[in-house]
Write an enzyme that holds these catalytic residues in place. Structure first.
Site, short mmCIF file in Angstrom:
data_model
loop_
_atom_site.label_atom_id
_atom_site.label_comp_id
_atom_site.label_asym_id
_atom_site.label_seq_id
_atom_site.Cartn_x
_atom_site.Cartn_y
_atom_site.Cartn_z
N ASP A 1 41.73 18.28 -4.28
CA ASP A 1 41.62 18.48 -2.83
C ASP A 1 41.68 19.96 -2.47
O ASP A 1 41.10 20.39 -1.48
CB ASP A 1 42.75 17.74 -2.11
CG ASP A 1 42.65 16.24 -2.30
OD1 ASP A 1 41.52 15.71 -2.25
OD2 ASP A 1 43.69 15.60 -2.53
N GLU B 1 51.79 28.02 1.82
CA GLU B 1 50.34 28.09 2.04
C GLU B 1 49.70 26.70 2.00
O GLU B 1 48.76 26.42 2.74
CB GLU B 1 49.70 29.00 0.99
CG GLU B 1 50.14 30.47 1.09
CD GLU B 1 49.87 31.05 2.47
OE1 GLU B 1 48.86 30.69 3.10
OE2 GLU B 1 50.70 31.85 2.94
#
Length: 1360
Positions: free
Chosen positions: A299, A351
């Site tokens: 992903d 992040e």
């Protein structure tokens, strides 16, 4: 807070088993204390709780296909009649069976690494109902805790090393189960999170498929440790994303890891973070399958770099960048993070959180059944490694701790290798799993014991990968290449086992011979430390000449760079270790190998194949691992010899191996060994001590050993020669007596050796000649002839020339017995020291019968055949001085024995001539040569007249003359103070004298002072490649009075004469860029004149314009000086460096130039009134810190030293006086300082205190101030110029007025430099002197009343 993802899975299903008490006791008695604690958490066997043994049953719920790992694992175990069952789901699997790490070496070559799977963490309890557990499973083993019905059930697998103890019970994977009560049952039932958070997390599991790419700069920094380092940080990030407080459980699944060893052309990481992110996202499409159904699809792609990221405004606090919500975008599904250490895991989680701003795309469960691998990250990275990552490769964990801060709360490191007194902190906790004490580990910033962490799965240590082989440590003589691995992948923890196997592998290299011996190589390393001082006492360096300590130290101790001080007979470790490959001598015979080498400071055994610890040995033929078939053994014996002579009985052929020689009668005989004609064992007519030639470190040795009886008499001699021999070696025997004592004085020698088979076709065999007598005992010659063993016949000698021909010898022989004959005993020593003399010989009449000899009456032997009992003799080699001394007794004896004098012929002898002594005083050496002279006339003649006696070789003799006077001895200079250009080297100069052949240290005053060599000598290592250059001096900063001048410095290339970056000159000394100046006196000011005390005043006044008289009066008033004693105001301007030392500065401000002073120790003093304090700023400094130059600031309330970073620094004395002491070694160095005075910020004195300056003055006791509420202790401070001393004479003292005994009155006089205090009371006058330039007088609080009085004078004593 860092939360590490502990991925360990063990599951157990036992069938409960009670076992007999004797078997239980046998099992427990076989365990050591560490095992007992690991299994049961008990400190001794007596504290072990009741337990049972069981074996788990662990079937896979789904059918396994091929090598695929089980997706859903069930396990059950039965104990105490209760069944405990668990289920492990794929969501808790640690690794996918198809997970592979890929290292891209270049465009055509990659390295793949596969990680094992089939381990689960976080099992769910199935039975009993309502139970709560923390159980893990891995490869058939369960471990953890089950909580049910208010008690804990502990499950532990039996270690493989202990399974053999239970073989009679029939278990293949036995487990231990025991119970304990718990007060935490309610809490445990509630689960890990409060019910609100648990509800919030239900149904919100998000699965994130991740691909990690490590950039080439990351690989360049972490090398082979890159995967382990990345996985440890992913653990941290994954655990943070699992926290229920996020509102959703994130499950991170690692699909691929790509490690780049070379840069990719399309990936461009720059300061432009937008273009950097775009380049990573575009390139990632090539390596990440875009089809979501592809099992390798991720992903999100995480790119890790060490490039220093920054925002457009230049802010470099940036640690990562991604597009908000970019995970669901086909273009922006990438993240860049900067590797800054173990906070990388936090950056990754942060992040990823930004990238998953929308999480509807993360609901699909990945096809791969995997997650992030690894244990707690601290088990992989210890405190030292965390420090290296945070502060650089030389950083190490702090060796001390703050008792107020938990050791795990912050990362504390030594960042300078030489400084272990200070630590630098990084405000992040140590990684979970970091060892913080004995059986203690860090967890969430706290140092916790195993009991506090319980339940906790045992972690067994695993090896890291092998490092690359190091370069060869030596260019010849046999160095080593080695590689290492560490038990840190993970480290053993929570009762786990250490790694098994070797941590170091080493093999020999460059084995060709060096020009020097192995012992010389070790001695050379010791001699390299001759200039390194040895501190036997603090601050007292000693210098010695060092050599190897072979024969004094062995084994590991020898390898610790152990050296011996020549002529002082002690040894010290001079460095950490010798160079790897340096030969050593083992201290344990069981550890001997074909070679013994120092490796990492330890003596290691190497096999003949060159591998460490291989235990491979040479056979008798010196073939590595051979079977003794390539050589043949030769053996023999010898029982003869000649009295008082060395006889060669064995000459070793070339390529002889494994020589063994034994003499079983060494009381009257002894062995000797000659190599290439030189004796290496014995050779001087007496038995040798134990010898190893050339040394105990050589690969090919000759070993001689003598064994003694309990009475210290020799009982056995042995000579061993390993071979193969490559030089001429002779084995000899010496016997003290002939045959007169029968066989008891014969040697009893046996020998054996091996020779190559191909040389045995032709051999030398003995051939005996005729006996020398016709009756009785005589001798017969034995020669050797060449013999062809295949034809069994004697052939020409040329066929045997490949092997040396044995020497001819004489063997005893016996004929028919003689009837009667005179037998002479051995002739005694000659009576003369030189020339002709006589010698005695004993004569007996003997009869030979039946092979034996018996003494009979002399009358049976013929008298006419009786030899003389006294025979003439000649001593052909004379001692020194024989021609200068007459022996009257010897002459008389010679005259009385005229009938046995030599015939009328001249006797010639070798007479020694001594040359000049090598020294003019003391003990020296002289060369002694021999000439042939006539004995009677002592005249020199042709050497042929002295033949056949060979001419003695020249030799060196000791000559003693009158004692030498004391002299200066210079120890070679140390390192140069400057790495380039002119510098100074320090050399040790001492006064010595030779006394009885030894050098004795004397006081320096006994040597001629005018001839004393310099202690510092000029030196130049090389010319500087760059140099400092300067602009012209600026104008003076003032139009009149004192000011400063400045100039600009810049680094210059001396070849091109162009300016370069100043960093190229950073190691070179630089001249001053600030100096004082004077623009002439201001119009209103008149120069004053000096008076008494002016020589104690020096400095730059900075006072308002006034007349000299007014200035003098103001200073007197300001500083409590009488006008007659006040120092004169010197002229305006900076005090020059030539006359500042030893001066006292009393002005309010000034500039002091201490550069270029002649004295290496220069001291100045600054004084102001009591209400003020002094501040000093450093304008310029040229001190050489590496040479030990320093400046010291001291006052009554402060003390500070410094050298580095001095310019523009500010020093506050906190009182009204300040001493500045400068120590320099190099000419021209020093500091320039500017001082000022100001009103003190904090009161440091009493109102009744006084400060006195100047060369003399009066001291009176203080008087109680009007309106004073209480008495106080008052002080008087005296400060004179540095290097002066203070003398105080009490002229009147009465501290006990009116005989009032109700108070105890006294004064204290303190020497400030030594802090020694004298107490005075009563009416006794006194005289007192200080050792320094400062003194304090303290008056007791009762002294200041009206009934007491004190009056004294002081004056300054000039320095000697």
């Amino acid at each position: 807070m860092l939360v590490s993802l502990v991925i360990w899975a063990l599951v157990m299903l036992p069938l409960g088993s009670c076992w007999p008490s004797p078997s239980r006791e046998k099992f427990l008695s076989a365990l050591d204390a560490e095992d007992v604690f690991s299994y049961f958490g008990a400190s001794s066997v007596s504290d072990v709780p009741e337990f049972v043994l069981a074996e788990p049953t662990c079937p896979c719920r789904e059918e396994q296909i091929g090598l695929m790992s089980c997706r859903i694992q069930h396990c059950s175990v039965e104990a105490w009649g209760e069944l405990y069952a668990f289920e492990f789901l794929e969501d808790h699997a640690l690794l996918s069976s198809s997970f592979v790490s890929n290292q891209v070496v270049n465009s055509s070559f990659s390295l793949l690494k596969r990680f094992s799977g089939n381990c689960f963490a976080g099992g769910n309890p199935l039975r009993p109902p309502g139970a709560v557990c923390r159980v893990t499973y891995c490869e058939g083993q369960l471990q953890g805790v089950v909580i049910a019905d208010e008690e804990k059930i502990h499950i532990r697998p039996v270690r493989s090393k202990d399974v053999a103890l239970l073989k009679d019970l029939g278990f293949s994977r036995p487990h231990i189960l025991f119970r304990s009560a718990t007060r935490e049952a309610n809490t445990a039932r509630a689960g890990r999170f409060p019910s609100r958070l648990q509800k919030r997390a239900e149904g919100a599991v998000k699965h994130l498929e991740l691909m990690v790419i490590a950039g080439p700069d990351v690989y360049l920094y972490h090398k082979e440790d890159t995967e382990r380092y990345i996985l440890a940080n992913l653990n941290i990030g994954a655990e943070l994303l699992r926290d229920a407080s996020l509102g959703a459980h994130f499950r991170v699944h690692l699909m691929q890891m790509l490690v780049l060893r070379e840069p990719e052309a399309e990936v461009n990481i720059t300061t432009n973070i937008t273009s950097s992110l775009i380049s990573v996202c575009e390139w990632s499409k090539k390596v990440n399958p875009q089809n979501d159904s592809d099992p390798q699809h991720a992903d999100i792609v995480l790119y890790v770099t060490r490039f220093d990221l920054e925002l457009p405004d230049g802010n470099k606090e940036l640690r990562g960048v991604t597009q908000l919500g970019g995970v669901c975008s086909s273009f922006w599904s990438c993240v860049i993070t900067q590797d800054t250490g173990f906070d990388l895991g936090i950056t990754i989680a942060h992040e990823i959180g930004h990238s998953t701003g929308q999480t509807n795309c993360l609901n699909d469960l990945p096809d791969m059944d995997g997650s992030i691998p690894g244990w707690k990250p601290g088990l992989y990275y210890g405190a030292d490694e965390q420090c290296k990552i945070a502060f650089g490769s030389v950083a190490t964990a702090c060796t001390f701790a703050d008792s107020n801060v938990d050791i795990c709360e912050v990362l504390s490191c030594h960042v300078q290798p030489a400084d272990k007194s200070s630590c630098t902190r990084l405000l992040v906790p140590l990684l979970d799993g970091t060892e913080c004490g004995i059986n203690k580990w860090c967890s969430k910033g706290q140092c916790s014991s195993l009991e506090e962490l319980n339940p906790m799965a045992v972690v067994h240590g695993q090896w890291s990968g092998w490092s690359p082989f190091s370069p060869c440590s030596r260019s010849c003589g046999g160095g080593v290449v080695l590689r290492q691995r560490f038990c840190n992948n993970p480290r053993p923890a929570f009762g786990g086992q250490e790694c098994r196997g070797a941590s170091v592998q080493a093999e020999m290299c460059n084995t060709q011979d060096c020009l020097m011996t192995q012992q010389d190589f070790m001695a050379e390393q010791c001699a390299a430390t001759n200039l390194k001082p040895l501190y036997l006492t603090v601050e007292a360096p000693s210098f010695y000449t060092w050599t190897s300590a072979v024969g004094f130290a062995k084994g590991d101790m020898l390898c610790k760079h152990m050296c011996r001080a020549i002529e002082n007979q002690f040894m010290v470790s001079r460095e950490d270790s010798f160079v790897d490959g340096t030969r050593c001598e083992q201290d344990d015979s069981e550890r001997h190998g074909a070679f013994n080498l120092c490796v990492m400071g330890s003596c290691r055994a190497f096999g003949c194949d060159g591998q460490m610890h291989s235990k491979k040995v040479m056979d008798s033929c010196k073939v590595c691992g051979g079977d003794n078939t390539t050589c043949t053994e030769v053996s023999g014996s010898y029982t003869e010899g000649k009295a008082k002579e060395y006889v060669t009985f064995l000459s070793l052929p070339y390529n002889t191996t494994l020589v063994r020689i034994t003499n079983r009668r060494p009381l009257f005989t002894h062995l000797a060994v000659k190599v290439k004609g030189e004796y290496v064992v014995a050779g001087k007519g007496k038995i040798s001590l134990n010898v190893t030639y050339p040394s105990a470190l050589e690969d090919n040795q000759i070993k001689y050993k003598v064994f003694l009886t309990k009475d210290n008499l020799p009982s056995l001699e042995e000579v061993h020669v390993d071979g193969p021999t490559q030089e001429e070696i002779e084995i000899q025997v010496y016997r003290r007596y002939g045959k007169e004592y029968g066989n008891v004085t014969n040697p009893d020698i046996t020998f054996s050796y091996f020779v190559p088979r191909e040389n045995l076709t032709y051999v030398w065999v003995p051939q005996q000649g005729p006996c020398s007598v016709t009756c009785g005992e005589g001798t017969q010659p034995v020669d050797h002839v060449c013999f062809d063993q295949t034809k069994n016949e004697i052939i020409e000698d040329q066929w045997c020339l490949e092997r040396p021909q044995p020497l001819s010898e004489q063997k005893p022989c016996a004929m028919e017995p003689c009837l009667y004959r005179w037998k002479m005993s051995q002739i005694g020593e000659c009576s003369a020291l030189c020339g002709t003399g006589v010698a005695q010989q004993n004569l007996t009449c003997v009869q030979f019968r039946d092979g034996s000899e018996s003494v009979v009456d002399d009358s049976l032997c013929p008298a006419e055949e009786k030899p003389l009992s006294v025979v003439p003799c000649v001593v052909n080699v004379c001692p020194l001085g024989w021609d200068k001394e007459e022996d009257a007794q010897l002459l008389q004896t010679s005259e009385s024995l005229g009938h046995i004098q030599l015939e009328n012929r001249t006797v010639y002898v070798w007479s020694p001539l001594a040359g000049e002594c090598s020294v003019s005083c003391g003990r020296g050496k002289t060369q002694v040569q021999y000439v042939c002279v006539a004995f009677d006339t002592k005249e020199e003649t042709q050497e042929e007249n002295c033949h056949p006696v060979p001419k003695p070789e020249s030799r060196t003799e000791v000559c003693d003359l009158h004692p030498c006077p004391p002299r200066w001895k210079v120890t070679p200079a140390g390192p140069c103070s400057s790495s380039c250009g002119p510098g100074l080297a320090v050399q040790l100069v001492t006064c010595v004298q030779i006394h009885h052949g030894k050098e004795v240290l004397l006081e320096e005053r006994l040597c001629p002072v005018a001839e004393k060599p310099l202690t510092r000598v000029p030196c130049v290592i090389r010319m500087c490649s760059y140099e400092w250059s300067f602009s012209e001096w600026s104008e003076c900063s003032t139009s009149c009075g004192n000011g400063i001048q400045t100039r600009q410095d810049f680094c210059l290339n001396p070849l091109t004469r162009k300016q370069v970056n100043a960093i190229f000159c950073r190691h070179f000394p630089k001249a001053i860029v600030v100096r004082g100046c004077s623009a002439g006196p201001c119009p209103e000011q008149v120069v004053g004149t000096g008076s008494r005390g002016a020589e104690l005043q020096a400095g730059t006044p900075a006072v308002p314009p006034m007349t000299a008289a007014a200035t003098k009066e103001a200073i007197s008033k300001d500083l409590d000086l009488p006008p007659s004693a006040a120092p004169a105001v010197p002229r305006e301007g900076t005090e020059t460096s030539g006359d500042v030392c030893g001066k006292l500065f009393l002005n309010a401000t000034g500039v002091i130039n201490m550069m270029g002073v002649e004295s290496s120790d220069c001291t100045v003093a600054i004084g102001r009134p009591l209400r003020e304090e002094v501040t000093v700023s450093i304008l310029a400094s040229s001190l050489n810190c590496s040479a030990g130059e320093v400046v010291l600031f001291s006052g009554r309330m402060m003390w500070r030293t410094g050298c580095r970073n001095l310019p523009l620094s500010l020093i506050n004395s906190r009182t009204n006086t300040l001493i500045v002491k400068q120590r320099v070694l190099l000419p021209g160095n020093g500091v320039i300082l500017q001082y000022n005075s100001r009103t003190a910020t904090k009161k440091y004195y009493q109102d009744c205190d006084k400060q006195l300056f100047g060369p003399q003055g009066e001291i009176v006791n203080p008087v109680q101030l009007p309106g004073g509420r209480r008495a106080v202790v008052c002080r008087t401070f005296i400060t004179v110029a540095p290097r002066h001393r203070i003398a105080i004479r009490a002229l009147y003292i009465d501290l006990d007025k009116e005989s009032n005994k109700t108070h105890f009155n006294y004064i204290l006089v303190r020497d400030v430099s030594t802090m020694k205090t004298m107490v005075f009371h009563g009416k006794h006058q006194f005289f007192w002197e200080s050792t320094g330039s400062q003194a304090e007088i303290e008056f007791h609080e009762n002294v200041n009343d009206r009934w007491t009085s004190f009056w004294a004078e002081y004056h300054a004593i000039e320095p000697k």
